[in-house]
Write an enzyme that holds these catalytic residues in place. Sequence first.
Site, mmCIF file in Angstrom:
data_model
loop_
_atom_site.group_PDB
_atom_site.id
_atom_site.type_symbol
_atom_site.label_atom_id
_atom_site.label_comp_id
_atom_site.label_asym_id
_atom_site.label_seq_id
_atom_site.Cartn_x
_atom_site.Cartn_y
_atom_site.Cartn_z
ATOM 1 C CD GLN A 136 39.208 13.294 1.807
ATOM 2 O OE1 GLN A 136 39.035 14.347 2.398
ATOM 3 N NE2 GLN A 136 38.393 12.265 1.973
ATOM 4 C CG HIS B 257 32.128 10.018 8.389
ATOM 5 N ND1 HIS B 257 33.103 10.867 8.869
ATOM 6 C CD2 HIS B 257 31.724 10.563 7.215
ATOM 7 C CE1 HIS B 257 33.268 11.875 8.033
ATOM 8 N NE2 HIS B 257 32.455 11.706 7.011
ATOM 9 C CD GLU C 76 38.325 9.814 3.132
ATOM 10 O OE1 GLU C 76 38.519 10.936 3.571
ATOM 11 O OE2 GLU C 76 38.417 8.772 3.811
ATOM 12 N NE ARG D 4 36.449 16.868 -0.055
ATOM 13 C CZ ARG D 4 37.569 16.749 0.671
ATOM 14 N NH1 ARG D 4 38.604 17.512 0.397
ATOM 15 N NH2 ARG D 4 37.641 15.894 1.666
ATOM 16 C CG ASP D 5 31.142 18.651 4.404
ATOM 17 O OD1 ASP D 5 30.802 17.777 3.581
ATOM 18 O OD2 ASP D 5 31.659 18.372 5.492
ATOM 19 C CG HIS E 211 39.134 13.886 9.948
ATOM 20 N ND1 HIS E 211 40.263 13.364 9.382
ATOM 21 C CD2 HIS E 211 38.107 13.374 9.220
ATOM 22 C CE1 HIS E 211 39.944 12.605 8.354
ATOM 23 N NE2 HIS E 211 38.647 12.587 8.237
ATOM 24 C CG ASN E 212 38.191 13.330 16.939
ATOM 25 O OD1 ASN E 212 38.568 14.452 16.630
ATOM 26 N ND2 ASN E 212 37.040 13.107 17.553
ATOM 27 C CG HIS E 213 38.845 7.077 15.095
ATOM 28 N ND1 HIS E 213 38.504 7.785 16.218
ATOM 29 C CD2 HIS E 213 38.300 5.837 15.245
ATOM 30 C CE1 HIS E 213 37.780 7.010 17.016
ATOM 31 N NE2 HIS E 213 37.637 5.825 16.452
ATOM 32 C CD GLU F 260 32.799 15.977 9.033
ATOM 33 O OE1 GLU F 260 31.625 15.809 8.667
ATOM 34 O OE2 GLU F 260 33.776 15.850 8.279
ATOM 35 C CG ASP G 258 31.746 16.175 0.387
ATOM 36 O OD1 ASP G 258 30.541 16.168 0.688
ATOM 37 O OD2 ASP G 258 32.637 15.789 1.152
#
Length: 605
Positions: A529, A230, A527, A323-324, A302-304, A300, A485
């Site tokens: 967020q 990541h 994390e 946030r990016d 966010h699969n897993h 981006e 972020d």
Amino acid sequence: MLWEVEIRTRPEGLDREAQGVLAQCRALGLSSIRQVHSARSFLVQGAVDRPAAERLARGLLADEVVETFQVRALPLSHNVAPPADGPVLNVLLKPGVTDNVAATVLPALRDAGYAVDAVRTCQKFWFNADADPAELNRVASKVIANDAIQQVLTGPLPLADLALGSSYSFRRVVVPLAGMTDEALVRLSREGQLYLSLREMQTIQQYFRAQGREPTDAELETVAQTWSEHCSHKTLRGRVHYRDESREIQFESLLKETVFAATAQIRERLGQDDWCVSVFRDNAGIVRFDETHNVCMKVETHNHPSALEPYGGANTGLGGVIRDPMGTGLGARPVCNTDVFCFAPPDVPDRNLPPGVLHPRVVIRGVVSGVRDYGNRMGIPTVNGAVFFDERYLGNPLVYCGNVAMIPVGLETKHVSPGDHIVAVGGRTGRDGIHGATFSSAELTHESESLSGGAVFIDTAITEKMVLDVILQARDRQLFTAITDCGAGGFSSAVGEMGEETGAEVWLEKAPLKYAGLSYTEIWISEAQERMVLSVAPENWSEFERLCRAEGVEATIIGQFTETKRLVLKYQGQEVGNLAMEFLHEGRPPVVRSAEYTPPPEIPC
């Protein structure tokens, strides 16, 4: 005193939650389940007597036009059930998982004058008395709860206290890496959820051998976060030997020699007509728009996490790409979202599901609502998107989220200066979101749901909207010089990236926590967020802090940037980490791959 306020739909109304559960039970072929009733409960703890509990239920929690409520003291020896008396399943979020509804109710109750200490929410489901216990277990695991973030309690609620966490007693943890065999290194990487290759683990082992010491747990986790797929995109940046029927090519860095190189060539050819402003160097790309603003874009996957907990994973996916841009340059204003979803077909038979895999219908419903809700709550519309179905997405969906933002011309760059405060702004840190970055490097298995549930963070869009408003005001007042972020990896990735060229010292006990009991390593890698990290000059701190306080946003100094080119972590004055920035960002061994293309045989006409 702990009270349960149980709220149900009036008898003459439609219990839509129960109807949805019953429909899913029928779709799964659970024939013994014929009746379902539901309720939602608020668990309220504090100096509240029964009359006060009934007043707060009537005044704030229940809508008596369409709902009824009951107030009872906990713990219970039994549950009062509807006329169709039968087993009851209580669904609660696991301790430490963000409960957004409870987080909203708690301040509302306090503002209304009630001495409330804590609030949790609960969903309750009653079933017909002769329901098959084995089928009820399937309902619990496949229909009403997700083990990644929720727990199911059968029968009367046994809770007597809502307290989360306990006091933390500091203990510096050292990992005995030097004497480990290759087999032990692989096991540590897997069981510690570092998800590093053997070669990467050997590189870390050699680094600390040269230092003449063993790593702390925080140092090992920091390297794992920074070297994760990541954060470092190590597969795309790796070495690839390509061969086909006519040629062989050796790529020393696949991304740099393909996409990067092509982009640089195009920009050079365009000359004065080049419309790229910032590419491949910040959280999002920036291109020209008009004389006063540029456009900032980020997409981006966010699969897993979405495979484990679709709603929370998709929430986090969209929240992250919002946030990016906020953390690009000196901060961009998000204006719209986009998405592409790839799922397995919704009519896949339940018997065909591999162990630990959620049904596509569950994934679809969670992902779509997760993206929708986060954007709507921030006031950012989703303006286009696409959906694709293929059986190959059964084990791992593709959840592709994007955001478009506007940034004033001239605010595309940022810088960190030694002596600046490291300031955390926004949400607090809890155990939800642990190993968010390293989880991206993992292979999903039937154990992933229980092993890596902490990697899914439950977002709070309202908090992020408040943070956005504060950041844009502070930007326009020139109160900070750099921002990024806290995505996967939390402070570990944010501070590590910002201080790469200078150095940083972090005081982990200063970080605001959701509850007590977190270790220094959990604080460092969780994390967070709805949190941003900023570089604020000491002379601007007072004004910046006043602005945040006025907007109801928490801002805390958690360290300072230095000129040592080292990342130093301290907890209550004790050093728990000390890494060279060069090793952290340049020490990872390259991923080496081989690729061979064989053209398909020609089919004669």
